[in-house]
Design a protein around this motif. Structure first.
Motif, PDB file in Angstrom:
ATOM      1  N   LEU A 225     -14.270  23.697  23.403  1.00 31.69           N
ATOM      2  CA  LEU A 225     -13.502  23.982  24.624  1.00 31.69           C
ATOM      3  C   LEU A 225     -13.862  25.365  25.143  1.00 31.69           C
ATOM      4  O   LEU A 225     -14.058  25.567  26.347  1.00 31.69           O
ATOM      5  CB  LEU A 225     -11.998  23.891  24.333  1.00 31.69           C
ATOM      6  N   HIS A 226     -13.988  26.298  24.232  1.00 32.77           N
ATOM      7  CA  HIS A 226     -14.217  27.683  24.651  1.00 32.77           C
ATOM      8  C   HIS A 226     -15.679  27.948  24.999  1.00 32.77           C
ATOM      9  O   HIS A 226     -15.981  28.826  25.798  1.00 32.77           O
ATOM     10  CB  HIS A 226     -13.707  28.628  23.557  1.00 32.77           C
ATOM     11  N   SER A 227     -16.590  27.141  24.425  1.00 27.65           N
ATOM     12  CA  SER A 227     -18.007  27.360  24.736  1.00 27.65           C
ATOM     13  C   SER A 227     -18.464  26.511  25.916  1.00 27.65           C
ATOM     14  O   SER A 227     -19.614  26.609  26.344  1.00 27.65           O
ATOM     15  CB  SER A 227     -18.860  27.024  23.510  1.00 27.65           C
ATOM     16  N   GLY A 228     -17.559  25.675  26.455  1.00 32.56           N
ATOM     17  CA  GLY A 228     -17.936  24.837  27.602  1.00 32.56           C
ATOM     18  C   GLY A 228     -18.793  23.649  27.222  1.00 32.56           C
ATOM     19  O   GLY A 228     -19.463  23.060  28.071  1.00 32.56           O
TER      20      GLY A 228
ATOM     21  N   SER B 223     -13.147  15.406  28.625  1.00 29.75           N
ATOM     22  CA  SER B 223     -12.372  16.145  27.626  1.00 29.75           C
ATOM     23  C   SER B 223     -11.962  17.513  28.154  1.00 29.75           C
ATOM     24  O   SER B 223     -10.840  17.975  27.910  1.00 29.75           O
ATOM     25  CB  SER B 223     -13.193  16.338  26.342  1.00 29.75           C
ATOM     26  N   GLN B 224     -12.877  18.151  28.857  1.00 30.82           N
ATOM     27  CA  GLN B 224     -12.573  19.476  29.404  1.00 30.82           C
ATOM     28  C   GLN B 224     -11.349  19.395  30.331  1.00 30.82           C
ATOM     29  O   GLN B 224     -10.412  20.204  30.229  1.00 30.82           O
ATOM     30  CB  GLN B 224     -13.793  19.995  30.180  1.00 30.82           C
TER      31      GLN B 224
ATOM     32  N   MET C 238      -4.592  23.561  26.698  1.00 31.40           N
ATOM     33  CA  MET C 238      -5.259  23.897  25.418  1.00 31.40           C
ATOM     34  C   MET C 238      -6.148  25.134  25.540  1.00 31.40           C
ATOM     35  O   MET C 238      -6.525  25.734  24.542  1.00 31.40           O
ATOM     36  CB  MET C 238      -6.107  22.700  24.942  1.00 31.40           C
ATOM     37  N   ASP C 239      -6.492  25.485  26.800  1.00 36.35           N
ATOM     38  CA  ASP C 239      -7.347  26.666  27.014  1.00 36.35           C
ATOM     39  C   ASP C 239      -6.509  27.939  27.173  1.00 36.35           C
ATOM     40  O   ASP C 239      -7.062  29.017  27.389  1.00 36.35           O
ATOM     41  CB  ASP C 239      -8.218  26.467  28.257  1.00 36.35           C
ATOM     42  N   ALA C 240      -5.194  27.787  27.111  1.00 32.97           N
ATOM     43  CA  ALA C 240      -4.331  28.948  27.363  1.00 32.97           C
ATOM     44  C   ALA C 240      -3.221  29.030  26.321  1.00 32.97           C
ATOM     45  O   ALA C 240      -2.063  29.290  26.637  1.00 32.97           O
ATOM     46  CB  ALA C 240      -3.740  28.846  28.772  1.00 32.97           C
ATOM     47  N   LEU C 241      -3.599  28.798  25.049  1.00 33.02           N
ATOM     48  CA  LEU C 241      -2.610  28.912  23.975  1.00 33.02           C
ATOM     49  C   LEU C 241      -2.350  30.384  23.674  1.00 33.02           C
ATOM     50  O   LEU C 241      -3.238  31.230  23.831  1.00 33.02           O
ATOM     51  CB  LEU C 241      -3.134  28.224  22.704  1.00 33.02           C
ATOM     52  N   SER C 242      -1.134  30.650  23.231  1.00 34.88           N
ATOM     53  CA  SER C 242      -0.869  32.001  22.731  1.00 34.88           C
ATOM     54  C   SER C 242      -1.665  32.196  21.445  1.00 34.88           C
ATOM     55  O   SER C 242      -2.156  31.228  20.845  1.00 34.88           O
ATOM     56  CB  SER C 242       0.625  32.165  22.448  1.00 34.88           C
ATOM     57  N   SER C 243      -1.759  33.431  21.029  1.00 32.52           N
ATOM     58  CA  SER C 243      -2.504  33.727  19.813  1.00 32.52           C
ATOM     59  C   SER C 243      -1.911  32.992  18.612  1.00 32.52           C
ATOM     60  O   SER C 243      -2.635  32.432  17.781  1.00 32.52           O
ATOM     61  CB  SER C 243      -2.476  35.244  19.584  1.00 32.52           C
ATOM     62  N   ALA C 244      -0.595  32.939  18.557  1.00 31.60           N
ATOM     63  CA  ALA C 244       0.062  32.255  17.442  1.00 31.60           C
ATOM     64  C   ALA C 244      -0.190  30.755  17.501  1.00 31.60           C
ATOM     65  O   ALA C 244      -0.456  30.106  16.472  1.00 31.60           O
ATOM     66  CB  ALA C 244       1.565  32.532  17.481  1.00 31.60           C
ATOM     67  N   GLU C 245      -0.114  30.190  18.716  1.00 28.34           N
ATOM     68  CA  GLU C 245      -0.372  28.753  18.863  1.00 28.34           C
ATOM     69  C   GLU C 245      -1.814  28.417  18.495  1.00 28.34           C
ATOM     70  O   GLU C 245      -2.092  27.407  17.840  1.00 28.34           O
ATOM     71  CB  GLU C 245      -0.112  28.316  20.315  1.00 28.34           C
ATOM     72  N   ALA C 246      -2.739  29.253  18.944  1.00 25.57           N
ATOM     73  CA  ALA C 246      -4.153  29.008  18.661  1.00 25.57           C
ATOM     74  C   ALA C 246      -4.422  29.050  17.159  1.00 25.57           C
ATOM     75  O   ALA C 246      -5.167  28.220  16.622  1.00 25.57           O
ATOM     76  CB  ALA C 246      -5.024  30.034  19.385  1.00 25.57           C
ATOM     77  N   SER C 247      -3.802  29.995  16.479  1.00 28.26           N
ATOM     78  CA  SER C 247      -3.978  30.092  15.023  1.00 28.26           C
ATOM     79  C   SER C 247      -3.421  28.866  14.321  1.00 28.26           C
ATOM     80  O   SER C 247      -4.043  28.313  13.405  1.00 28.26           O
ATOM     81  CB  SER C 247      -3.258  31.331  14.472  1.00 28.26           C
ATOM     82  N   GLN C 248      -2.228  28.462  14.772  1.00 26.70           N
ATOM     83  CA  GLN C 248      -1.600  27.286  14.160  1.00 26.70           C
ATOM     84  C   GLN C 248      -2.469  26.047  14.383  1.00 26.70           C
ATOM     85  O   GLN C 248      -2.683  25.243  13.470  1.00 26.70           O
ATOM     86  CB  GLN C 248      -0.197  27.090  14.775  1.00 26.70           C
TER      87      GLN C 248
END
Lengths: 174, 174
Positions: free
Chosen positions: B75-78, B84-85, B93-103
């Protein structure tokens, strides 16, 4: 690449490396990952072939339909997969004479009109002359025979792609 | 796009338009072309579902393994497919908080380690909160149940992609 290295690959790396041994069919590669560990490269190849053989006839036709035409529009527009581009270029499909290109286009269209899937042949085991002759002759086959013949060619292509990837140590690509 | 238009498509156009209704599995679309004419969009969808259901369990796992992680590196590398994008971006999914992304990263890794295929969910029928909750809960399922659940989600994604393509008259893309 030793088979022990292949067996240790997470599915994402396995599919990333081997996902196009059957043209545009990563599903097949991804499916056989379930059957690891493989005792050898031949065993991996055999698992792929068994998966293909177990598909319904429509699935086999689906595999063939994922293949591009030889010397078709995608070769000239650069839209082929890397593997197809290399294989078609090596056998001179990008440098046909005008007469050869016309004959190829006409026979490809005839073949697809008759069978509903494209002519598939292992380019690396043939040359320009035998490819044109085979295309011309195979246009006259029955549909079921030609489906089986196309799948036999898919397996030859798969074998050579697998060998190329393992010999070149494709883990370097990761 | 009327079903009569779909039925009249040569296989190359059919696969070009519908080849990614099951993520990175054009084989499936290409296979069901054999079964045309379809009486309706629902009949086309049913043919796809029947093809999937007839695959061996390894084949179903193969389908799942062709799916990217949610909020994963692609997602982050395009590097995602267009579909899917869009689906991942729409649900945030491209704008999760840091905590959400880690989880999400931790649970995705746990899920893949446990099952050998990625967590698949129809993002458009969920939101960020339900996706994280489902991922957490489904990590505790049995493998066979989770394989079946993943395939059920694949079919929901397929249905929405099919609807989107036929409503938008994707023949304009050809």
């Amino acid at each position: 690449m030793d088979i022990s290295v292949v067996n240790a690959l997470p599915y994402e790396d396995f599919v990333s490396i081997f996902g196009n041994v059957v043209e545009k069919c990563p599903l097949i590669t991804a499916a056989v990952w379930t059957r690891r560990p493989f005792t050898s490269l031949n065993a991996l190849e055999a698992a792929i072939n068994e998966f293909i053989d177990a598909l319904p006839e429509s699935g086999k036709e689906g595999i063939l339909r994922c293949h591009p035409d030889l010397a078709g529009k995608h070769l000239h527009s650069g839209a082929l997969t890397r593997e197809s581009q290399e294989e078609q270029t090596r056998v001179g499909m990008d440098a046909l004479s005008s007469a050869e290109a016309s004959q190829m286009a006409r026979l490809n269209a005839e073949y697809k009109g008759r069978f509903g899937f494209p002519f598939v042949i292992c380019a690396r085991m043939n040359d320009k002359v035998t490819i044109l002759r085979e295309l011309s002759e195979r246009c006259r086959n029955e549909r079921a025979a030609e489906r089986a013949r196309g799948i036999a060619e898919v397996k030859k292509i798969c074998r050579l792609r697998l060998q190329g990837l393992t010999l070149s140590d494709a883990t370097n690509k990761l």
